[in-house]
Design a protein around this motif. Structure first.
Motif, PDB file in Angstrom:
ATOM      1  N   ASP A   1       0.927   5.179   1.980  1.00  0.00           N
ATOM      2  CA  ASP A   1       0.367   5.748   3.205  1.00  0.00           C
ATOM      3  C   ASP A   1      -0.462   6.998   2.968  1.00  0.00           C
ATOM      4  O   ASP A   1      -1.058   7.521   3.903  1.00  0.00           O
ATOM      5  CB  ASP A   1       1.486   6.085   4.201  1.00  0.00           C
ATOM      6  CG  ASP A   1       1.992   4.835   4.904  1.00  0.00           C
ATOM      7  OD1 ASP A   1       1.356   3.784   4.800  1.00  0.00           O
ATOM      8  OD2 ASP A   1       3.035   4.939   5.570  1.00  0.00           O
TER       9      ASP A   1
ATOM     10  N   HIS B   1       4.835  -0.050   0.025  1.00  0.00           N
ATOM     11  CA  HIS B   1       5.497  -0.948   0.973  1.00  0.00           C
ATOM     12  C   HIS B   1       4.493  -1.949   1.518  1.00  0.00           C
ATOM     13  O   HIS B   1       3.284  -1.764   1.379  1.00  0.00           O
ATOM     14  CB  HIS B   1       6.133  -0.148   2.117  1.00  0.00           C
ATOM     15  CG  HIS B   1       5.151   0.741   2.839  1.00  0.00           C
ATOM     16  ND1 HIS B   1       4.754   1.962   2.329  1.00  0.00           N
ATOM     17  CD2 HIS B   1       4.457   0.572   3.999  1.00  0.00           C
ATOM     18  CE1 HIS B   1       3.876   2.526   3.164  1.00  0.00           C
ATOM     19  NE2 HIS B   1       3.673   1.696   4.177  1.00  0.00           N
TER      20      HIS B   1
ATOM     21  N   HIS C   1       0.840  -1.207   0.000  1.00  0.00           N
ATOM     22  CA  HIS C   1       0.000   0.000   0.000  1.00  0.00           C
ATOM     23  C   HIS C   1       0.870   1.250   0.000  1.00  0.00           C
ATOM     24  O   HIS C   1       2.084   1.179   0.185  1.00  0.00           O
ATOM     25  CB  HIS C   1      -0.915   0.007   1.234  1.00  0.00           C
ATOM     26  CG  HIS C   1      -0.166   0.121   2.530  1.00  0.00           C
ATOM     27  ND1 HIS C   1       0.450  -0.956   3.119  1.00  0.00           N
ATOM     28  CD2 HIS C   1       0.102   1.180   3.329  1.00  0.00           C
ATOM     29  CE1 HIS C   1       1.051  -0.574   4.231  1.00  0.00           C
ATOM     30  NE2 HIS C   1       0.866   0.735   4.388  1.00  0.00           N
TER      31      HIS C   1
HETATM   32 MN    MN Z   1       2.125   1.920   5.548  1.00  0.00          MN
END
Ligand code: MN
Ligand code: OGA
Length: 207
Positions: free
Chosen positions: A126, A183, A124
C-alpha cells in the motif's frame, strides 16, 4: 475529532502492530453500525457515485482491470452519521497508535470499496513510490453471512511468504503496516463491500 468512550480493542491492536506488524479483530464494530455502513455503500453504488479505482499514475483502463476491479468512493467528515461514527473510531485508533508506536500519524484517508462478482486486486503493497505518507492500512469489512466458498479473502503474505487469509465478514477490521505486508484480494463470487483507509504521517516538505 475526539472519541470520549475509547474502544476496548485499541490496545490489543497497538500491541499486535508493535509485535508482528498486523492485527485482525473480528468483532470491531457493532452489527448496527456495520449494517448502516453497508447500506450506505450500496446506496452510493446504486446512485453511480463509486468509480473504478486507479492504479499508480497514467495506467490505462485495461491495465487497471488486470490489477484491480473494485469501485471506490472517498469519504469525508459530515456526510452521514454512520461514516462519522467510523471516522471517530479510526481517530481513536490513530491516537492510540501514536501513543504506543510514536509513528506521528497525522490523518486518516478512507474510501468505500465495492468488488463486483469476479473482481480481485493483485498482490501489492500500500505504500507507493510517489506517496510514502501511508504508514498503517485499515480495512473494515461489511459483508453479512460471508462463507469461505464465496472467495474474496484478503490474503496477506507474512514473514516472507506465509499466507494468512481473512474472510471479509461484517464487523472485521484488519490493520497492518502499509510498507511491510504484501497482500491481495482473491476473486469474490458475490458482491464484496469494505471501507479501506490509511493512516498517514506528515508529508516531507520539499524545501
Ligand atoms: Mn492494499
Ligand atoms: C486496497 C486493498 C484489501 C481488501 O484497497 O489497497 O488491498 O481486503 N484492499 O479490501
Amino acid at each position: 475529532m475526539h472519541n470520549p468512550s475509547e474502544h476496548p480493542l485499541l490496545s490489543a491492536i497497538v500491541d499486535d502492530l508493535a509485535t508482528r506488524g498486523w492485527s485482525q479483530q473480528s468483532l470491531f464494530l457493532p452489527d448496527e453500525l456495520s449494517r448502516a455502513l453497508a447500506a450506505e455503500c450500496r446506496r452510493r453504488y446504486a446512485e453511480g457515485e463509486l468509480n473504478p479505482a486507479g492504479v499508480g499514475r497514467g495506467a490505462g483502463q485495461e491495465i487497471r482491470e488486470a490489477i484491480r476491479g473494485d469501485q471506490i468512493q472517498w469519504i469525508d467528515p459530515g456526510e452521514s452519521d454512520a461514516c462519522d461514527g467510523y471516522l471517530d473510531e479510526m481517530d481513536g485508533l490513530r491516537q492510540a497508535i501514536n501513543q504506543g508506536l510514536f509513528l506521528g500519524l497525522e490523518d486518516f484517508e478512507c474510501h468505500f470499496a465495492l468488488y463486483p462478482p469476479g473482481a480481485f486486486y493483485k498482490r501489492h503493497l500500500d505504500r507507493f513510490r510517489d506517496d510514502d505518507r501511508r504508514m498503517v492500512s485499515a480495512v473494515l469489512y461489511l459483508n453479512e453471512g460471508w462463507q469461505p466458498e464465496d472467495g474474496g479473502q484478503l490474503r496477506m503474505f507474512l514473514d516472507g511468504d506465509r499466507e494468512h487469509d481473512v474472510q471479509p465478514r461484517a464487523g472485521t477490521l484488519v490493520v497492518f503496516l502499509s510498507g511491510d505486508v504484501p497482500h491481495e484480494v482473491l476473486p469474490a463470487g458475490r458482491e464484496r463491500l469494505s471501507l479501506t483507509g490509511w493512516f498517514r504521517r506528515r508529508g516531507n516538505d520539499p524545501f
